[in-house]
Design a protein around this motif. Structure first.
Motif, PDB file in Angstrom:
ATOM      1  N   ASN A 139     -49.132  39.125  40.218  1.00 11.27           N
ATOM      2  CA  ASN A 139     -48.790  40.492  39.851  1.00 11.27           C
ATOM      3  C   ASN A 139     -49.798  41.460  40.464  1.00 11.27           C
ATOM      4  O   ASN A 139     -51.013  41.216  40.404  1.00 11.27           O
ATOM      5  CB  ASN A 139     -48.790  40.665  38.329  1.00 11.27           C
ATOM      6  CG  ASN A 139     -47.664  39.899  37.665  1.00 11.27           C
ATOM      7  OD1 ASN A 139     -46.524  39.923  38.123  1.00 11.27           O
ATOM      8  ND2 ASN A 139     -47.984  39.193  36.600  1.00 11.27           N
ATOM      9  N   TYR A 140     -49.320  42.527  41.029  1.00 13.50           N
ATOM     10  CA  TYR A 140     -50.226  43.509  41.617  1.00 13.50           C
ATOM     11  C   TYR A 140     -51.238  44.033  40.587  1.00 13.50           C
ATOM     12  O   TYR A 140     -52.411  44.234  40.909  1.00 13.50           O
ATOM     13  CB  TYR A 140     -49.419  44.683  42.186  1.00 13.50           C
ATOM     14  CG  TYR A 140     -48.891  44.442  43.591  1.00 13.50           C
ATOM     15  CD1 TYR A 140     -49.750  44.469  44.685  1.00 13.50           C
ATOM     16  CD2 TYR A 140     -47.544  44.201  43.820  1.00 13.50           C
ATOM     17  CE1 TYR A 140     -49.279  44.258  45.984  1.00 13.50           C
ATOM     18  CE2 TYR A 140     -47.058  43.985  45.103  1.00 13.50           C
ATOM     19  CZ  TYR A 140     -47.929  44.006  46.180  1.00 13.50           C
ATOM     20  OH  TYR A 140     -47.471  43.786  47.458  1.00 13.50           O
TER      21      TYR A 140
ATOM     22  N   ASP B  86     -52.547  42.542  38.200  1.00 10.24           N
ATOM     23  CA  ASP B  86     -53.535  41.534  37.788  1.00 10.24           C
ATOM     24  C   ASP B  86     -54.581  41.256  38.861  1.00 10.24           C
ATOM     25  O   ASP B  86     -55.579  40.576  38.579  1.00 10.24           O
ATOM     26  CB  ASP B  86     -52.829  40.214  37.438  1.00 10.24           C
ATOM     27  CG  ASP B  86     -51.934  40.346  36.227  1.00 10.24           C
ATOM     28  OD1 ASP B  86     -52.199  41.249  35.401  1.00 10.24           O
ATOM     29  OD2 ASP B  86     -50.954  39.570  36.108  1.00 10.24           O
TER      30      ASP B  86
ATOM     31  N   GLU C 249     -46.545  33.350  42.392  1.00  6.31           N
ATOM     32  CA  GLU C 249     -46.627  34.795  42.597  1.00  6.31           C
ATOM     33  C   GLU C 249     -47.830  35.369  41.868  1.00  6.31           C
ATOM     34  O   GLU C 249     -48.350  34.782  40.908  1.00  6.31           O
ATOM     35  CB  GLU C 249     -45.335  35.492  42.153  1.00  6.31           C
ATOM     36  CG  GLU C 249     -45.001  35.366  40.707  1.00  6.31           C
ATOM     37  CD  GLU C 249     -43.660  36.009  40.376  1.00  6.31           C
ATOM     38  OE1 GLU C 249     -43.140  36.779  41.207  1.00  6.31           O
ATOM     39  OE2 GLU C 249     -43.135  35.735  39.284  1.00  6.31           O
TER      40      GLU C 249
ATOM     41  N   TYR D 203     -43.609  44.652  42.274  1.00  4.69           N
ATOM     42  CA  TYR D 203     -44.480  44.224  41.180  1.00  4.69           C
ATOM     43  C   TYR D 203     -45.309  42.990  41.522  1.00  4.69           C
ATOM     44  O   TYR D 203     -46.353  42.768  40.931  1.00  4.69           O
ATOM     45  CB  TYR D 203     -43.646  43.936  39.930  1.00  4.69           C
ATOM     46  CG  TYR D 203     -42.808  45.103  39.490  1.00  4.69           C
ATOM     47  CD1 TYR D 203     -43.398  46.255  38.960  1.00  4.69           C
ATOM     48  CD2 TYR D 203     -41.422  45.084  39.622  1.00  4.69           C
ATOM     49  CE1 TYR D 203     -42.629  47.338  38.566  1.00  4.69           C
ATOM     50  CE2 TYR D 203     -40.641  46.159  39.235  1.00  4.69           C
ATOM     51  CZ  TYR D 203     -41.247  47.288  38.713  1.00  4.69           C
ATOM     52  OH  TYR D 203     -40.480  48.360  38.333  1.00  4.69           O
ATOM     53  N   THR D 204     -44.842  42.182  42.466  1.00  5.25           N
ATOM     54  CA  THR D 204     -45.531  40.927  42.728  1.00  5.25           C
ATOM     55  C   THR D 204     -45.666  40.645  44.229  1.00  5.25           C
ATOM     56  O   THR D 204     -44.923  41.186  45.042  1.00  5.25           O
ATOM     57  CB  THR D 204     -44.781  39.738  42.094  1.00  5.25           C
ATOM     58  OG1 THR D 204     -43.518  39.571  42.749  1.00  5.25           O
ATOM     59  CG2 THR D 204     -44.573  39.947  40.602  1.00  5.25           C
TER      60      THR D 204
END
Length: 306
Positions: free
Chosen positions: A228-229, A231, A226, A249-250
């Motif tokens: 993270n948005y 990141d 996954e 979130y991901t």
């Protein structure tokens, strides 16, 4: 009209009727052979069935109207404002649905209200299919594909699961008025049935929001990789997907071995049920008579009921 001519006309009429009947039978058989497989019929009359060529344009229209504007990645990069990205997105979706594995949900009136795009991926065909499908144009579309390709490259699914093929859940699209009626999950369950029918040992998908990730977990799928948005940023360190939506979130690559089909209870023939009921009645009759003999003090070995 002579008798001979009348007989000839009647014979010709019978031959014509026989030919029409044969043509009707042939047409029915033809329609039956090429008819889509219906995987489930819901209580409201909606059918979940194979996506056939006669519904391709309806499916594409639905994707363009409901999927492209609301899909999390595309929505964040204003994909619908990028005409080139829209054009190539439609081309990619059209390429995928032509494979013939996808499902649609159709109302009794013939309206398409749900679509699940499925793609088979075989190891010996992967490089050729992947390279051909990745020809794209449009900056917004490239941003969406960049993160998906990154996740795909991080996991060798074939090696991870030790398989030579898998079925990918590429896109789930439900008409807005049907999104709170469990239609999406039902279609995904039917997707698992498709995987079994195609003998695909693994199912996999990249899910961009928490709701789809939750549904995937209900199917037994687990997160393999996954992102993270927060990141995922551009060269200027700015967020690319700045508004993924509440609770999202991901971006998750999720997969699992295709679960086995549920064991259906064996149907007992009515003849056996009737025999068992009859035997139960006889046994009850014997027990009642024995109870009467015991009560009367007459229960001995000589009058024991067999």
């Amino acid at each position: 009209m002579s008798r001979r001519l009348r007989k000839e006309l009647e014979a010709a009429k019978e031959i014509k009727q026989d030919q029409e009947e044969e043509e009707d039978i042939y047409q029915v058989r033809k329609e039956r052979i090429f008819a889509p497989v219906v995987w489930q019929i819901l209580t409201n009359g909606i059918k979940i069935q194979d996506l056939k060529e006669d519904k391709f344009q309806l499916a594409l229209a639905m994707l363009e109207e409901h999927y492209l504007p609301s899909e999390d990645l595309g929505r964040n990069v204003d994909l619908m404002l990028d005409e080139t990205s829209v054009q190539y997105s439609v081309k990619r979706l059209q390429y995928y649905i032509k494979e013939g594995s996808s499902l649609i949900a159709v109302t009794e009136d013939g309206e398409v209200v749900g679509l699940l795009i499925l793609r088979t991926a075989k190891k010996n065909e992967f490089a050729r299919v992947f390279s051909r499908a990745q020809i794209t144009e449009g900056e917004s579309l490239k941003k969406c594909l960049q993160v998906k390709n990154y996740i795909n490259r991080k996991v060798d699914v074939y090696e991870h699961f030790n398989v030579d093929a898998f079925l990918r859940f590429y896109a789930v699209c439900i008409a807005p008025t049907y999104r709170k009626k469990a239609l999406g999950f039902t279609m995904m369950k039917c997707g698992v049935d498709v995987a079994r029918s195609l003998k695909m040992p693994v199912i996999l998908g990249i899910f961009t929001n928490f709701k789809l990730q939750k549904l995937a977990k209900r199917l037994g799928m687990e997160v393999i990789k996954e992102v993270n948005y927060v990141d995922w940023r551009d060269e200027q360190h700015e967020l690319i997907f700045s508004d993924p939506g509440p609770g999202n979130y991901t971006i998750a690559l999720m997969a699992c071995y295709t679960p086995p089909a549920p064991i259906k209870p064996r149907k007992i023939p009515e003849r056996i049920i009737e025999m068992e009921l009859e035997e139960a009645k006889k046994k009850k009759t014997r027990m009642d008579k024995r109870a009467e003999l015991v009560k009367a003090g007459l229960y001995t070995r000589n009058n024991l009921l067999k």
